[in-house]
Design a protein around this motif. Structure first.
Motif, PDB file in Angstrom:
ATOM      1  N   ILE A  11      20.701  16.740   0.094  1.00 30.59           N
ATOM      2  CA  ILE A  11      20.259  16.702  -1.301  1.00 30.59           C
ATOM      3  C   ILE A  11      20.920  17.764  -2.172  1.00 30.59           C
ATOM      4  N   THR A  12      21.567  18.759  -1.576  1.00 28.41           N
ATOM      5  CA  THR A  12      22.226  19.780  -2.392  1.00 28.41           C
ATOM      6  C   THR A  12      23.386  19.199  -3.181  1.00 28.41           C
ATOM      7  N   THR A  13      23.951  18.068  -2.727  1.00 32.31           N
ATOM      8  CA  THR A  13      25.089  17.481  -3.438  1.00 32.31           C
ATOM      9  C   THR A  13      24.671  16.810  -4.739  1.00 32.31           C
ATOM     10  N   PHE A  14      23.380  16.523  -4.907  1.00 26.39           N
ATOM     11  CA  PHE A  14      22.919  15.891  -6.145  1.00 26.39           C
ATOM     12  C   PHE A  14      21.635  16.523  -6.672  1.00 26.39           C
ATOM     13  N   SER A  15      21.398  17.784  -6.326  1.00 21.77           N
ATOM     14  CA  SER A  15      20.135  18.420  -6.701  1.00 21.77           C
ATOM     15  C   SER A  15      19.976  18.597  -8.216  1.00 21.77           C
ATOM     16  N   TYR A  16      21.073  18.699  -8.966  1.00 15.95           N
ATOM     17  CA  TYR A  16      20.963  18.823 -10.421  1.00 15.95           C
ATOM     18  C   TYR A  16      20.664  17.490 -11.104  1.00 15.95           C
ATOM     19  N   ASP A  17      20.724  16.406 -10.366  1.00 15.73           N
ATOM     20  CA  ASP A  17      20.570  15.081 -10.947  1.00 15.73           C
ATOM     21  C   ASP A  17      19.112  14.640 -11.096  1.00 15.73           C
ATOM     22  N   GLY A  18      18.190  15.305 -10.429  1.00 16.51           N
ATOM     23  CA  GLY A  18      16.782  14.927 -10.542  1.00 16.51           C
ATOM     24  C   GLY A  18      16.487  13.552  -9.966  1.00 16.51           C
ATOM     25  N   ILE A  19      17.274  13.120  -8.980  1.00 16.56           N
ATOM     26  CA  ILE A  19      17.062  11.818  -8.356  1.00 16.56           C
ATOM     27  C   ILE A  19      15.811  11.868  -7.488  1.00 16.56           C
ATOM     28  N   THR A  20      14.958  10.882  -7.634  1.00 13.02           N
ATOM     29  CA  THR A  20      13.793  10.758  -6.772  1.00 13.02           C
ATOM     30  C   THR A  20      14.212  10.007  -5.518  1.00 13.02           C
ATOM     31  N   VAL A  21      14.107  10.671  -4.369  1.00 14.43           N
ATOM     32  CA  VAL A  21      14.442  10.063  -3.091  1.00 14.43           C
ATOM     33  C   VAL A  21      13.152   9.524  -2.494  1.00 14.43           C
ATOM     34  N   MET A  22      13.156   8.245  -2.177  1.00 10.12           N
ATOM     35  CA  MET A  22      11.947   7.582  -1.717  1.00 10.12           C
ATOM     36  C   MET A  22      12.193   6.907  -0.369  1.00 10.12           C
ATOM     37  N   PRO A  23      11.998   7.644   0.741  1.00  7.37           N
ATOM     38  CA  PRO A  23      12.061   6.953   2.034  1.00  7.37           C
ATOM     39  C   PRO A  23      10.835   6.068   2.150  1.00  7.37           C
ATOM     40  N   PHE A  24      11.020   4.827   2.539  1.00 10.24           N
ATOM     41  CA  PHE A  24       9.904   3.889   2.517  1.00 10.24           C
ATOM     42  C   PHE A  24       9.621   3.351   3.903  1.00 10.24           C
ATOM     43  N   SER A  25       8.353   3.331   4.239  1.00 11.81           N
ATOM     44  CA  SER A  25       7.893   2.708   5.470  1.00 11.81           C
ATOM     45  C   SER A  25       6.567   2.018   5.194  1.00 11.81           C
ATOM     46  N   MET A  26       6.450   0.804   5.620  1.00 15.33           N
ATOM     47  CA  MET A  26       5.226   0.041   5.456  1.00 15.33           C
ATOM     48  C   MET A  26       4.059   0.696   6.205  1.00 15.33           C
ATOM     49  N   ILE A  27       4.342   1.424   7.247  1.00 16.47           N
ATOM     50  CA  ILE A  27       3.304   2.023   8.090  1.00 16.47           C
ATOM     51  C   ILE A  27       2.351   2.899   7.279  1.00 16.47           C
ATOM     52  N   ALA A  28       2.879   3.607   6.285  1.00 11.57           N
ATOM     53  CA  ALA A  28       2.029   4.488   5.474  1.00 11.57           C
ATOM     54  C   ALA A  28       0.986   3.726   4.667  1.00 11.57           C
ATOM     55  N   TRP A  29       1.178   2.411   4.497  1.00  9.07           N
ATOM     56  CA  TRP A  29       0.276   1.606   3.669  1.00  9.07           C
ATOM     57  C   TRP A  29      -0.734   0.793   4.476  1.00  9.07           C
ATOM     58  N   LEU A  30      -0.588   0.759   5.814  1.00  9.41           N
ATOM     59  CA  LEU A  30      -1.475  -0.056   6.639  1.00  9.41           C
ATOM     60  C   LEU A  30      -2.942   0.252   6.345  1.00  9.41           C
ATOM     61  N   GLY A  31      -3.743  -0.800   6.179  1.00  9.27           N
ATOM     62  CA  GLY A  31      -5.176  -0.638   5.966  1.00  9.27           C
ATOM     63  C   GLY A  31      -5.590  -0.310   4.550  1.00  9.27           C
ATOM     64  N   THR A  32      -4.649  -0.244   3.605  1.00  3.78           N
ATOM     65  CA  THR A  32      -4.987   0.086   2.214  1.00  3.78           C
ATOM     66  C   THR A  32      -5.119  -1.197   1.392  1.00  3.78           C
ATOM     67  N   PRO A  33      -5.809  -1.116   0.253  1.00  3.00           N
ATOM     68  CA  PRO A  33      -5.877  -2.281  -0.631  1.00  3.00           C
ATOM     69  C   PRO A  33      -4.485  -2.740  -1.094  1.00  3.00           C
ATOM     70  N   GLU A  34      -3.567  -1.798  -1.267  1.00  2.00           N
ATOM     71  CA  GLU A  34      -2.214  -2.151  -1.682  1.00  2.00           C
ATOM     72  C   GLU A  34      -1.509  -2.975  -0.609  1.00  2.00           C
ATOM     73  N   TYR A  35      -1.745  -2.630   0.649  1.00  2.00           N
ATOM     74  CA  TYR A  35      -1.154  -3.384   1.751  1.00  2.00           C
ATOM     75  C   TYR A  35      -1.685  -4.818   1.756  1.00  2.00           C
ATOM     76  N   GLU A  36      -2.977  -4.970   1.574  1.00  2.00           N
ATOM     77  CA  GLU A  36      -3.578  -6.303   1.553  1.00  2.00           C
ATOM     78  C   GLU A  36      -3.056  -7.113   0.364  1.00  2.00           C
ATOM     79  N   ALA A  37      -2.921  -6.456  -0.798  1.00  2.00           N
ATOM     80  CA  ALA A  37      -2.379  -7.143  -1.975  1.00  2.00           C
ATOM     81  C   ALA A  37      -0.935  -7.566  -1.726  1.00  2.00           C
ATOM     82  N   GLY A  38      -0.171  -6.718  -1.046  1.00  2.00           N
ATOM     83  CA  GLY A  38       1.209  -7.052  -0.718  1.00  2.00           C
ATOM     84  C   GLY A  38       1.301  -8.240   0.219  1.00  2.00           C
ATOM     85  N   LYS A  39       0.420  -8.283   1.219  1.00  2.00           N
ATOM     86  CA  LYS A  39       0.403  -9.418   2.145  1.00  2.00           C
ATOM     87  C   LYS A  39       0.072 -10.711   1.406  1.00  2.00           C
TER      88      LYS A  39
END
Length: 167
Positions: free
Chosen positions: A96-124
């Motif tokens: 991230i030091t190569t683009f730290s001045y850019d203010g880029i939001t890095v979003m690693p995504f995994s469905m596992i973090a959403w299991l059992g939530t209302p958002e997960y059910e809505a997604g299904k």
């Protein structure tokens, strides 16, 4: 929304264009950083002001990782989004030091973090309804005896879409 798709063969370029990509870049023939800079202008870098539309892309949806973890930030505009959801090309390194001045939001995504939530059910529910109405690309079905051959073809980027093995 303007969609830029990257693909590794002319057949795959035709496929993403058929399915609505505004621009399609064969990354095996063309440096996609140079092409995106040509299409949208280079993004503002370092301490320079910028990041308004017109320099780089707003969002990178990256299911590949590997070496693209170092090239994608070169085309994501200041204050853009970098969504990483797969590792088809390996884990790679994200410095991230190569683009730290850019203010880029890095979003690693995994469905596992959403299991059992209302958002997960809505997604299904959304996916189920979408699958009932959307025209899907049919998978290519191979006999299980060809698994090694087809796996090699996948590693070489010679397949498109879903692959299914019949047992």
């Amino acid at each position: 929304v303007t969609v830029v798709a990257l693909a590794g063969s002319d057949d795959k370029i035709a496929l993403v264009r058929k399915h609505g990509a505004d621009y399609a870049i064969n990354y095996k023939k063309t440096d996609y950083v140079e092409e995106i800079n040509r299409l949208f202008g280079p993004k503002a870098a370092g301490l320079a002001a910028g990041g308004e539309r017109g320099g780089g892309v707003d969002v990178s949806l990256n299911g590949v990782a590997g070496p693209t973890l170092t090239t994608d930030p070169k085309v994501i505009r200041k204050r853009g989004r970098f969504v990483i959801y797969g590792f088809a090309a390996g884990k790679g390194n994200l410095d991230i030091t190569t683009f730290s001045y850019d203010g880029i939001t890095v979003m690693p995504f995994s469905m596992i973090a959403w299991l059992g939530t209302p958002e997960y059910e809505a997604g299904k529910t959304f996916i189920r309804e979408w699958l009932e109405t959307e025209e899907l690309i049919q998978p290519t079905v191979y006999p299980i005896e060809r698994v090694a051959e087809i796996e090699h073809a996948m590693e070489q980027g010679l397949t498109s879409g879903k692959i299914v093995f019949k047992i």
